[in-house]
Design a protein around this motif. Sequence first.
Motif, PDB file in Angstrom:
ATOM      1  N   LEU A  71      23.516  56.817  50.714  1.00  0.00           N
ATOM      2  CA  LEU A  71      24.499  57.636  50.018  1.00  0.00           C
ATOM      3  C   LEU A  71      25.164  56.826  48.914  1.00  0.00           C
ATOM      4  CD1 LEU A  71      26.423  59.518  52.872  1.00  0.00           C
ATOM      5  CD2 LEU A  71      24.504  60.349  51.486  1.00  0.00           C
ATOM      6  N   PRO A  72      25.685  57.490  47.875  1.00  0.00           N
ATOM      7  CA  PRO A  72      26.489  56.788  46.873  1.00  0.00           C
ATOM      8  C   PRO A  72      27.749  56.213  47.512  1.00  0.00           C
ATOM      9  CG  PRO A  72      25.847  58.966  46.084  1.00  0.00           C
ATOM     10  CD  PRO A  72      25.505  58.919  47.545  1.00  0.00           C
ATOM     11  N   LEU A  73      28.192  55.070  46.987  1.00  0.00           N
ATOM     12  CA  LEU A  73      29.397  54.410  47.463  1.00  0.00           C
ATOM     13  C   LEU A  73      30.430  54.345  46.354  1.00  0.00           C
ATOM     14  CD1 LEU A  73      27.863  51.340  49.372  1.00  0.00           C
ATOM     15  CD2 LEU A  73      28.547  53.551  50.338  1.00  0.00           C
ATOM     16  N   VAL A  74      31.687  54.546  46.726  1.00  0.00           N
ATOM     17  CA  VAL A  74      32.824  54.403  45.820  1.00  0.00           C
ATOM     18  C   VAL A  74      33.724  53.323  46.397  1.00  0.00           C
ATOM     19  CG1 VAL A  74      34.879  55.538  44.885  1.00  0.00           C
ATOM     20  CG2 VAL A  74      32.709  56.796  45.022  1.00  0.00           C
ATOM     21  N   LEU A  75      34.227  52.434  45.536  1.00  0.00           N
ATOM     22  CA  LEU A  75      35.060  51.324  45.994  1.00  0.00           C
ATOM     23  C   LEU A  75      36.489  51.486  45.494  1.00  0.00           C
ATOM     24  CD1 LEU A  75      35.237  48.534  47.413  1.00  0.00           C
ATOM     25  CD2 LEU A  75      34.733  47.497  45.192  1.00  0.00           C
ATOM     26  N   GLY A  76      37.451  51.349  46.398  1.00  0.00           N
ATOM     27  CA  GLY A  76      38.853  51.369  46.014  1.00  0.00           C
ATOM     28  C   GLY A  76      39.240  50.072  45.322  1.00  0.00           C
ATOM     29  N   LEU A 127      38.196  43.774  38.154  1.00  0.00           N
ATOM     30  CA  LEU A 127      37.151  44.578  37.514  1.00  0.00           C
ATOM     31  C   LEU A 127      36.200  43.715  36.687  1.00  0.00           C
ATOM     32  CD1 LEU A 127      39.304  47.624  36.369  1.00  0.00           C
ATOM     33  CD2 LEU A 127      37.577  47.625  38.168  1.00  0.00           C
ATOM     34  N   LYS A 128      36.714  42.643  36.154  1.00  0.00           N
ATOM     35  CA  LYS A 128      35.891  41.778  35.295  1.00  0.00           C
ATOM     36  C   LYS A 128      35.069  40.761  36.081  1.00  0.00           C
ATOM     37  CE  LYS A 128      38.712  42.098  31.106  1.00  0.00           C
ATOM     38  NZ  LYS A 128      39.571  41.349  30.145  1.00  0.00           N
ATOM     39  N   THR A 129      35.380  40.582  37.362  1.00  0.00           N
ATOM     40  CA  THR A 129      34.713  39.527  38.124  1.00  0.00           C
ATOM     41  C   THR A 129      33.884  40.029  39.299  1.00  0.00           C
ATOM     42  OG1 THR A 129      36.743  39.220  39.437  1.00  0.00           O
ATOM     43  CG2 THR A 129      36.440  37.807  37.509  1.00  0.00           C
ATOM     44  N   ARG A 130      34.152  41.225  39.799  1.00  0.00           N
ATOM     45  CA  ARG A 130      33.446  41.715  40.980  1.00  0.00           C
ATOM     46  C   ARG A 130      32.063  42.258  40.621  1.00  0.00           C
ATOM     47  NH1 ARG A 130      34.146  42.985  46.041  1.00  0.00           N
ATOM     48  NH2 ARG A 130      36.389  42.551  46.083  1.00  0.00           N
ATOM     49  N   ASP A 131      31.135  42.134  41.544  1.00  0.00           N
ATOM     50  CA  ASP A 131      29.802  42.733  41.417  1.00  0.00           C
ATOM     51  C   ASP A 131      29.872  44.180  41.904  1.00  0.00           C
ATOM     52  OD1 ASP A 131      27.153  43.495  41.444  1.00  0.00           O
ATOM     53  OD2 ASP A 131      26.548  42.095  43.020  1.00  0.00           O
ATOM     54  N   PHE A 132      29.646  45.129  41.005  1.00  0.00           N
ATOM     55  CA  PHE A 132      29.720  46.548  41.350  1.00  0.00           C
ATOM     56  C   PHE A 132      28.336  47.199  41.448  1.00  0.00           C
ATOM     57  CE2 PHE A 132      33.961  45.819  39.527  1.00  0.00           C
ATOM     58  CZ  PHE A 132      34.761  46.441  40.473  1.00  0.00           C
ATOM     59  N   SER A 133      27.310  46.388  41.574  1.00  0.00           N
ATOM     60  CA  SER A 133      25.948  46.932  41.526  1.00  0.00           C
ATOM     61  C   SER A 133      25.658  47.916  42.651  1.00  0.00           C
ATOM     62  CB  SER A 133      24.920  45.791  41.554  1.00  0.00           C
ATOM     63  OG  SER A 133      25.083  44.984  42.711  1.00  0.00           O
ATOM     64  N   ALA A 134      26.373  47.830  43.767  1.00  0.00           N
ATOM     65  CA  ALA A 134      26.121  48.738  44.894  1.00  0.00           C
ATOM     66  C   ALA A 134      26.949  50.018  44.806  1.00  0.00           C
ATOM     67  CB  ALA A 134      26.436  48.022  46.209  1.00  0.00           C
ATOM     68  N   PHE A 135      27.792  50.126  43.781  1.00  0.00           N
ATOM     69  CA  PHE A 135      28.761  51.217  43.753  1.00  0.00           C
ATOM     70  C   PHE A 135      28.542  52.172  42.587  1.00  0.00           C
ATOM     71  CE2 PHE A 135      30.697  47.903  46.265  1.00  0.00           C
ATOM     72  CZ  PHE A 135      31.180  48.622  47.353  1.00  0.00           C
ATOM     73  N   GLU A 136      28.831  53.438  42.860  1.00  0.00           N
ATOM     74  CA  GLU A 136      28.695  54.512  41.881  1.00  0.00           C
ATOM     75  C   GLU A 136      29.928  54.614  40.984  1.00  0.00           C
ATOM     76  OE1 GLU A 136      26.261  58.031  40.793  1.00  0.00           O
ATOM     77  OE2 GLU A 136      25.909  56.262  42.012  1.00  0.00           O
ATOM     78  N   ALA A 137      31.104  54.327  41.548  1.00  0.00           N
ATOM     79  CA  ALA A 137      32.362  54.465  40.818  1.00  0.00           C
ATOM     80  C   ALA A 137      33.436  53.685  41.552  1.00  0.00           C
ATOM     81  CB  ALA A 137      32.761  55.938  40.715  1.00  0.00           C
TER      82      ALA A 137
END
Length: 293
Positions: free
Chosen positions: A73-78, A91-101
Amino acid sequence: MQSLIGTGVALVTPFKHDFSVDTEALKRIVNFSVDNGVEYLVVLGTTAENATLSKTESELVIETVIAANNGRLPLVLGVGGNDTLKVVAELKTRDFSAFEAILSVSPYYNKPTQEGIYQHFKAIAQAAPIPVILYNVPGRTGSNMLPSTVIRLATDFDNIVAIKEAAGDLVQAMQLLQNKPKDFLVISGDDMIALPMILAGASGVISVIGQGFPKEFSEMIRLGLNRKVNEAFKLHYSLANCIEMIFEQGNPAGIKEVFLSLGLTENQVRLPLVNVDESLANRIAEFVKNSAK
């Protein structure tokens, strides 16, 4: 953002009796939600008790959910807070590759003006590498993000794609729906009025009750989106008493009682939250027992 239409669930963080993070229980909750039809998962929202998690624990929760979900399923991160520069730095340092939004709450405690809220989310939109869902929850933040501010943000920044609207105000939600840009999504953040909001034009819900009753609640939302009103309200009223109960003495203490009755996790919450009282725990347990018949 078709992946954000339907039911997203704001996952809890299960704790063991010693209050450490229970990763095995978290895996069970993820599988329970995925297997029973929700459309996406929200990680480290308010329901996750993220305010009481250390950085190491937060990373453990993220890693556990990503692994358990396994791309299903798509993942959203708080990612939010009341220090704009700190949020931008993450926002500038985290890896968001697993997240949709990302789901980003309106700044709490500081009580900014509408212009302050706008400038906060402007900075976030300019820094975010993936789409942004605004989150308006005045009962927790102390300030209400007005429809005019939301629409201004949605118009000015293409990567601000949706709002989780949890003011509990159907009139305000309808003002958003009436005046929003065409492709901007209004997502209910209130389980009790999710169906009325959808019938007025909302795109879905980010839910608490949905992780306790994922099959029934996500089906209700799909029926609402398909304008099968009578069938949808039948499911709504079958869950309404439990929706009231899980918020009666605070979230996520209520939903964790549901999970205890389902055998998915313990009902531990971290201070300053405390467990629901014995009377409410018994009523929730009785509801879960009867719903399984």
